[in-house]
Motif scaffolding. Structure first.
Motif, PDB file in Angstrom:
ATOM      1  N   PHE A 275       0.829  -1.207   0.000  1.00  0.00           N
ATOM      2  CA  PHE A 275       0.000   0.000   0.000  1.00  0.00           C
ATOM      3  C   PHE A 275       0.866   1.260   0.000  1.00  0.00           C
ATOM      4  CE2 PHE A 275      -3.330  -2.879   1.865  1.00  0.00           C
ATOM      5  CZ  PHE A 275      -4.212  -2.761   0.802  1.00  0.00           C
ATOM      6  N   LYS A 276       2.003   1.217   0.656  1.00  0.00           N
ATOM      7  CA  LYS A 276       2.910   2.359   0.637  1.00  0.00           C
ATOM      8  C   LYS A 276       3.443   2.609  -0.767  1.00  0.00           C
ATOM      9  CE  LYS A 276       4.303   1.737   5.475  1.00  0.00           C
ATOM     10  NZ  LYS A 276       5.379   1.268   6.394  1.00  0.00           N
ATOM     11  N   GLN A 277       3.748   1.535  -1.489  1.00  0.00           N
ATOM     12  CA  GLN A 277       4.212   1.696  -2.867  1.00  0.00           C
ATOM     13  C   GLN A 277       3.098   2.250  -3.759  1.00  0.00           C
ATOM     14  OE1 GLN A 277       5.956  -1.966  -4.271  1.00  0.00           O
ATOM     15  NE2 GLN A 277       7.509  -2.013  -2.661  1.00  0.00           N
ATOM     16  N   LEU A 278       1.884   1.755  -3.547  1.00  0.00           N
ATOM     17  CA  LEU A 278       0.753   2.232  -4.333  1.00  0.00           C
ATOM     18  C   LEU A 278       0.483   3.710  -4.056  1.00  0.00           C
ATOM     19  CD1 LEU A 278      -1.580   1.591  -6.266  1.00  0.00           C
ATOM     20  CD2 LEU A 278      -2.938   0.889  -4.283  1.00  0.00           C
ATOM     21  N   ALA A 279       0.548   4.106  -2.785  1.00  0.00           N
ATOM     22  CA  ALA A 279       0.331   5.512  -2.436  1.00  0.00           C
ATOM     23  C   ALA A 279       1.426   6.390  -3.027  1.00  0.00           C
ATOM     24  CB  ALA A 279       0.286   5.670  -0.922  1.00  0.00           C
ATOM     25  N   GLY A 280       2.658   5.911  -2.996  1.00  0.00           N
ATOM     26  CA  GLY A 280       3.751   6.669  -3.588  1.00  0.00           C
ATOM     27  C   GLY A 280       3.560   6.871  -5.079  1.00  0.00           C
ATOM     28  N   ALA A 281       3.037   5.825  -5.750  1.00  0.00           N
ATOM     29  CA  ALA A 281       2.776   5.941  -7.182  1.00  0.00           C
ATOM     30  C   ALA A 281       1.642   6.926  -7.444  1.00  0.00           C
ATOM     31  CB  ALA A 281       2.430   4.567  -7.759  1.00  0.00           C
ATOM     32  N   ALA A 282       0.559   6.832  -6.665  1.00  0.00           N
ATOM     33  CA  ALA A 282      -0.584   7.735  -6.857  1.00  0.00           C
ATOM     34  C   ALA A 282      -0.186   9.189  -6.627  1.00  0.00           C
ATOM     35  CB  ALA A 282      -1.715   7.341  -5.912  1.00  0.00           C
ATOM     36  N   ASP A 283       0.765   9.407  -5.740  1.00  0.00           N
ATOM     37  CA  ASP A 283       1.204  10.763  -5.418  1.00  0.00           C
ATOM     38  C   ASP A 283       2.000  11.391  -6.560  1.00  0.00           C
ATOM     39  OD1 ASP A 283       1.176  12.885  -3.583  1.00  0.00           O
ATOM     40  OD2 ASP A 283       3.182  12.385  -2.855  1.00  0.00           O
ATOM     41  N   THR A 284       2.406  10.566  -7.518  1.00  0.00           N
ATOM     42  CA  THR A 284       3.218  11.082  -8.632  1.00  0.00           C
ATOM     43  C   THR A 284       2.546  10.870  -9.980  1.00  0.00           C
ATOM     44  OG1 THR A 284       4.442   8.980  -8.781  1.00  0.00           O
ATOM     45  CG2 THR A 284       5.358  10.686  -7.367  1.00  0.00           C
ATOM     46  N   TRP A 285       1.277  10.465  -9.997  1.00  0.00           N
ATOM     47  CA  TRP A 285       0.585  10.306 -11.269  1.00  0.00           C
ATOM     48  C   TRP A 285       0.570  11.619 -12.028  1.00  0.00           C
ATOM     49  CZ3 TRP A 285      -4.281   7.221  -9.280  1.00  0.00           C
ATOM     50  CH2 TRP A 285      -3.930   5.873  -9.164  1.00  0.00           C
ATOM     51  N   ALA A 286       0.662  11.507 -13.341  1.00  0.00           N
ATOM     52  CA  ALA A 286       0.627  12.701 -14.180  1.00  0.00           C
ATOM     53  C   ALA A 286      -0.712  13.407 -14.035  1.00  0.00           C
ATOM     54  CB  ALA A 286       0.867  12.318 -15.643  1.00  0.00           C
ATOM     55  N   GLU A 287      -0.686  14.718 -14.132  1.00  0.00           N
ATOM     56  CA  GLU A 287      -1.905  15.508 -14.028  1.00  0.00           C
ATOM     57  C   GLU A 287      -2.865  15.116 -15.150  1.00  0.00           C
ATOM     58  OE1 GLU A 287      -4.228  18.618 -12.209  1.00  0.00           O
ATOM     59  OE2 GLU A 287      -2.456  17.480 -11.593  1.00  0.00           O
ATOM     60  N   PRO A 288      -4.119  14.768 -14.829  1.00  0.00           N
ATOM     61  CA  PRO A 288      -5.062  14.362 -15.876  1.00  0.00           C
ATOM     62  C   PRO A 288      -5.459  15.530 -16.758  1.00  0.00           C
ATOM     63  CG  PRO A 288      -6.191  14.562 -13.774  1.00  0.00           C
ATOM     64  CD  PRO A 288      -4.723  14.739 -13.485  1.00  0.00           C
ATOM     65  N   ASP A 289      -5.789  15.222 -17.991  1.00  0.00           N
ATOM     66  CA  ASP A 289      -6.264  16.230 -18.929  1.00  0.00           C
ATOM     67  C   ASP A 289      -7.776  16.375 -18.738  1.00  0.00           C
ATOM     68  OD1 ASP A 289      -6.802  17.953 -20.949  1.00  0.00           O
ATOM     69  OD2 ASP A 289      -6.095  16.664 -22.578  1.00  0.00           O
ATOM     70  N   ARG A 290      -8.200  17.500 -18.163  1.00  0.00           N
ATOM     71  CA  ARG A 290      -9.619  17.697 -17.864  1.00  0.00           C
ATOM     72  C   ARG A 290     -10.327  18.535 -18.927  1.00  0.00           C
ATOM     73  NH1 ARG A 290      -6.658  18.659 -13.151  1.00  0.00           N
ATOM     74  NH2 ARG A 290      -6.943  17.079 -11.531  1.00  0.00           N
ATOM     75  N   ARG A 291      -9.642  18.841 -20.012  1.00  0.00           N
ATOM     76  CA  ARG A 291     -10.244  19.702 -21.021  1.00  0.00           C
ATOM     77  C   ARG A 291     -11.309  18.947 -21.819  1.00  0.00           C
ATOM     78  NH1 ARG A 291      -4.943  21.177 -24.188  1.00  0.00           N
ATOM     79  NH2 ARG A 291      -4.735  18.933 -23.828  1.00  0.00           N
ATOM     80  N   GLY A 292     -12.440  19.612 -22.010  1.00  0.00           N
ATOM     81  CA  GLY A 292     -13.457  19.074 -22.906  1.00  0.00           C
ATOM     82  C   GLY A 292     -14.129  17.801 -22.439  1.00  0.00           C
ATOM     83  N   LEU A 293     -14.102  17.519 -21.131  1.00  0.00           N
ATOM     84  CA  LEU A 293     -14.731  16.289 -20.659  1.00  0.00           C
ATOM     85  C   LEU A 293     -16.255  16.361 -20.777  1.00  0.00           C
ATOM     86  CD1 LEU A 293     -12.636  15.372 -17.495  1.00  0.00           C
ATOM     87  CD2 LEU A 293     -12.560  14.327 -19.758  1.00  0.00           C
ATOM     88  N   GLY A 294     -16.823  17.556 -20.578  1.00  0.00           N
ATOM     89  CA  GLY A 294     -18.251  17.722 -20.737  1.00  0.00           C
ATOM     90  C   GLY A 294     -19.087  16.925 -19.758  1.00  0.00           C
ATOM     91  N   ARG A 295     -18.586  16.713 -18.533  1.00  0.00           N
ATOM     92  CA  ARG A 295     -19.356  15.969 -17.548  1.00  0.00           C
ATOM     93  C   ARG A 295     -19.112  16.535 -16.155  1.00  0.00           C
ATOM     94  NH1 ARG A 295     -15.366  11.655 -18.878  1.00  0.00           N
ATOM     95  NH2 ARG A 295     -13.854  11.508 -17.183  1.00  0.00           N
ATOM     96  N   ILE A 296     -20.019  16.246 -15.277  1.00  0.00           N
ATOM     97  CA  ILE A 296     -19.903  16.671 -13.896  1.00  0.00           C
ATOM     98  C   ILE A 296     -18.693  15.992 -13.264  1.00  0.00           C
ATOM     99  CG2 ILE A 296     -21.387  14.846 -12.987  1.00  0.00           C
ATOM    100  CD1 ILE A 296     -22.515  16.836 -11.028  1.00  0.00           C
ATOM    101  N   ALA A 297     -17.995  16.705 -12.386  1.00  0.00           N
ATOM    102  CA  ALA A 297     -16.799  16.141 -11.767  1.00  0.00           C
ATOM    103  C   ALA A 297     -16.624  16.722 -10.372  1.00  0.00           C
ATOM    104  CB  ALA A 297     -15.555  16.431 -12.617  1.00  0.00           C
ATOM    105  N   PHE A 298     -15.971  15.981  -9.507  1.00  0.00           N
ATOM    106  CA  PHE A 298     -15.676  16.465  -8.163  1.00  0.00           C
ATOM    107  C   PHE A 298     -14.798  17.712  -8.234  1.00  0.00           C
ATOM    108  CE2 PHE A 298     -16.526  11.942  -7.340  1.00  0.00           C
ATOM    109  CZ  PHE A 298     -17.383  12.016  -6.243  1.00  0.00           C
ATOM    110  N   PHE A 299     -15.152  18.729  -7.476  1.00  0.00           N
ATOM    111  CA  PHE A 299     -14.385  19.968  -7.327  1.00  0.00           C
ATOM    112  C   PHE A 299     -14.196  20.726  -8.642  1.00  0.00           C
ATOM    113  CE2 PHE A 299     -12.807  17.166  -3.888  1.00  0.00           C
ATOM    114  CZ  PHE A 299     -13.163  17.941  -2.798  1.00  0.00           C
ATOM    115  N   SER A 300     -15.054  20.484  -9.617  1.00  0.00           N
ATOM    116  CA  SER A 300     -14.852  21.147 -10.908  1.00  0.00           C
ATOM    117  C   SER A 300     -15.692  22.403 -11.062  1.00  0.00           C
ATOM    118  CB  SER A 300     -15.187  20.188 -12.053  1.00  0.00           C
ATOM    119  OG  SER A 300     -16.583  20.001 -12.134  1.00  0.00           O
TER     120      SER A 300
END
Length: 309
Positions: A275-300
Motif C-alpha cells: 500500500f505504501k508503494q501504491l500511495a507513492g505511485a498515486a502521489d506522482t501520477w501525471a496531471e489528468p487532462d480535464r479539457r473538454g470532458l463535458g461531464r460533472i466532476a468532483f471539485f470542478s
C-alpha cells in the motif's frame, strides 16, 4: 446562503439527465477557482472493482490511510450507498450519513469523521433503502456538495459500490482517476472489463489504473494485468496501467477482523509495504487532462453532464 437549503435547491434544480442549473453556489465555485489558480487542486481517485468481494474497500481504506500518513490531506468518501462498509473497517460509528445531507438536515462538512492519522471519512448509510434508491439527480448533488467544502483536500478517494450501476459509473466518471481492483479469478476479470467498457465507451475515460489484489507474487500480478489488458487493448479505446499488487497476507485479514487499517496496525507487513508503494505511485501520477470532458466532476464547478446521466 444556508448550505443545507442551497443543497436542497440544487437537488430540485437537477433534471432526470443530471443537469444542474448554474445559478447556485457561484460564490463557492469562485472560491474553488481561486484555489485552483493558486495551484491547489484536489486529486480524486475512484476505487472500483466490478465484482464484489475483490477487496475494493480494503484497498480504498489502506490507500487513503497511507496517503494521510504521508502528510497528504486525504478524504475518503464511502459511495457504496446502501451497503456502506468504510466505517465498519475503521471501527467508526457515524450518527449521520449522506441521506441526512440530501434531506437538508446537515452539510457535507458536518458528516466528516476523523479516522487515525487524520484521514477524513464521509460515511454512507448501511441498510438505508432511501440511499440505495438514489437517482441521478441526488448522485450529482453529492458530487456537487464537495464544491461547498471550505477547502479541498489534497486527495479524495471514492469507494464505489460493486457492479456497474448508474451510481457506480457516475461516481467513477466524476473522478480524475479510476483504480480498478482485480483478483485472479474469471468473474473478477470479466466484471473489471465490463467496468472499463462502460467508462470508456459511455463516459470517454481514456486511462485506467489497475491493482492486482490477493495475489502471491509480482509475476502473478503482472500476468493478471496482461490478461485484462489483452482484451481492453483489443476492444476498447482505453489504456490500462499496471499500478502494483497487494499480496495475500494474514496480517491484512487480522486487521480487517480488528476493524483497523493494516498500514496502521502492522506497518511492517507485506501488504502494508504494498500500500505504501501504491500511495507513492498515486502521489506522482501525471496531471489528468480535464479539457473538454463535458461531464460533472468532483471539485470542478462544471455544470454539464455526460451523455446518459
Amino acid at each position: 446562503m444556508n448550505q443545507a437549503w442551497g443543497l436542497k435547491q440544487m437537488v430540485s434544480s437537477i433534471t432526470d439527465t443530471g443537469i444542474v442549473t448554474p445559478d447556485h453556489g457561484v460564490g463557492t465555485q469562485a472560491a474553488n477557482l481561486d484555489r485552483r489558480i493558486s495551484g491547489h487542486r484536489c486529486r480524486t481517485i475512484a476505487v472500483c472493482g466490478g465484482k464484489g468481494g475483490v477487496g475494493k474497500t480494503t484497498v480504498a481504506v489502506n490507500l487513503g490511510m497511507t496517503l494521510a500518513m504521508m502528510g497528504r490531506d486525504t478524504m475518503l468518501l464511502d459511495a457504496d450507498v446502501g451497503l456502506a462498509n468504510v466505517d465498519v473497517l475503521l471501527g467508526l460509528a457515524p450518527s449521520r450519513h449522506l441521506g441526512h445531507m440530501l434531506d437538508g438536515q446537515c452539510s457535507l462538512q458536518d458528516l466528516v469523521m476523523e479516522a487515525p492519522h487524520g484521514l477524513k471519512v464521509i460515511p454512507a448509510g448501511s441498510g438505508a433503502r432511501r440511499l440505495a434508491q438514489m437517482g441521478s439527480g441526488e448522485q450529482a448533488a453529492v458530487i456537487r456538495a464537495f464544491d461547498e467544502l471550505p477547502q479541498a483536500p489534497d486527495f479524495l478517494l471514492v469507494d464505489t459500490a460493486a457492479g456497474i450501476s448508474d451510481s457506480v459509473s457516475m461516481f467513477a466518471a466524476a473522478a480524475d482517476d479510476v483504480l480498478l481492483v482485480v483478483c485472479d479469478e474469471p468473474a473478477s476479470i470479466t466484471d473489471a472489463y465490463a467496468m472499463a467498457k462502460v467508462l470508456s465507451r459511455d463516459f470517454g475515460v481514456k486511462r485506467l489504473h489497475m491493482v492486482a489484489n490477493m495475489v502471491r507474487n509480482l509475476g502473478e500480478a503482472r500476468a493478471l494485468h496482461q490478461k485484462l489488458a489483452r482484451v481492453t487493448d483489443r476492444f476498447l479505446d482505453v489504456m490500462l496501467d499496471f499500478m502494483g499488487w497487494v499480496p495475500q497476507d494474514e496480517r491484512l485479514r487480522q486487521a480487517i477482523r480488528r476493524q483497523n487499517a493494516v498500514v496502521d496496525m502492522a506497518p511492517g507487513s507485506r501488504s502494508s509495504q504494498a500500500f505504501k508503494q501504491l500511495a507513492g505511485a498515486a502521489d506522482t501520477w501525471a496531471e489528468p487532462d480535464r479539457r473538454g470532458l463535458g461531464r460533472i466532476a468532483f471539485f470542478s464547478g462544471q455544470a454539464a453532464p455526460a451523455t446518459g446521466w
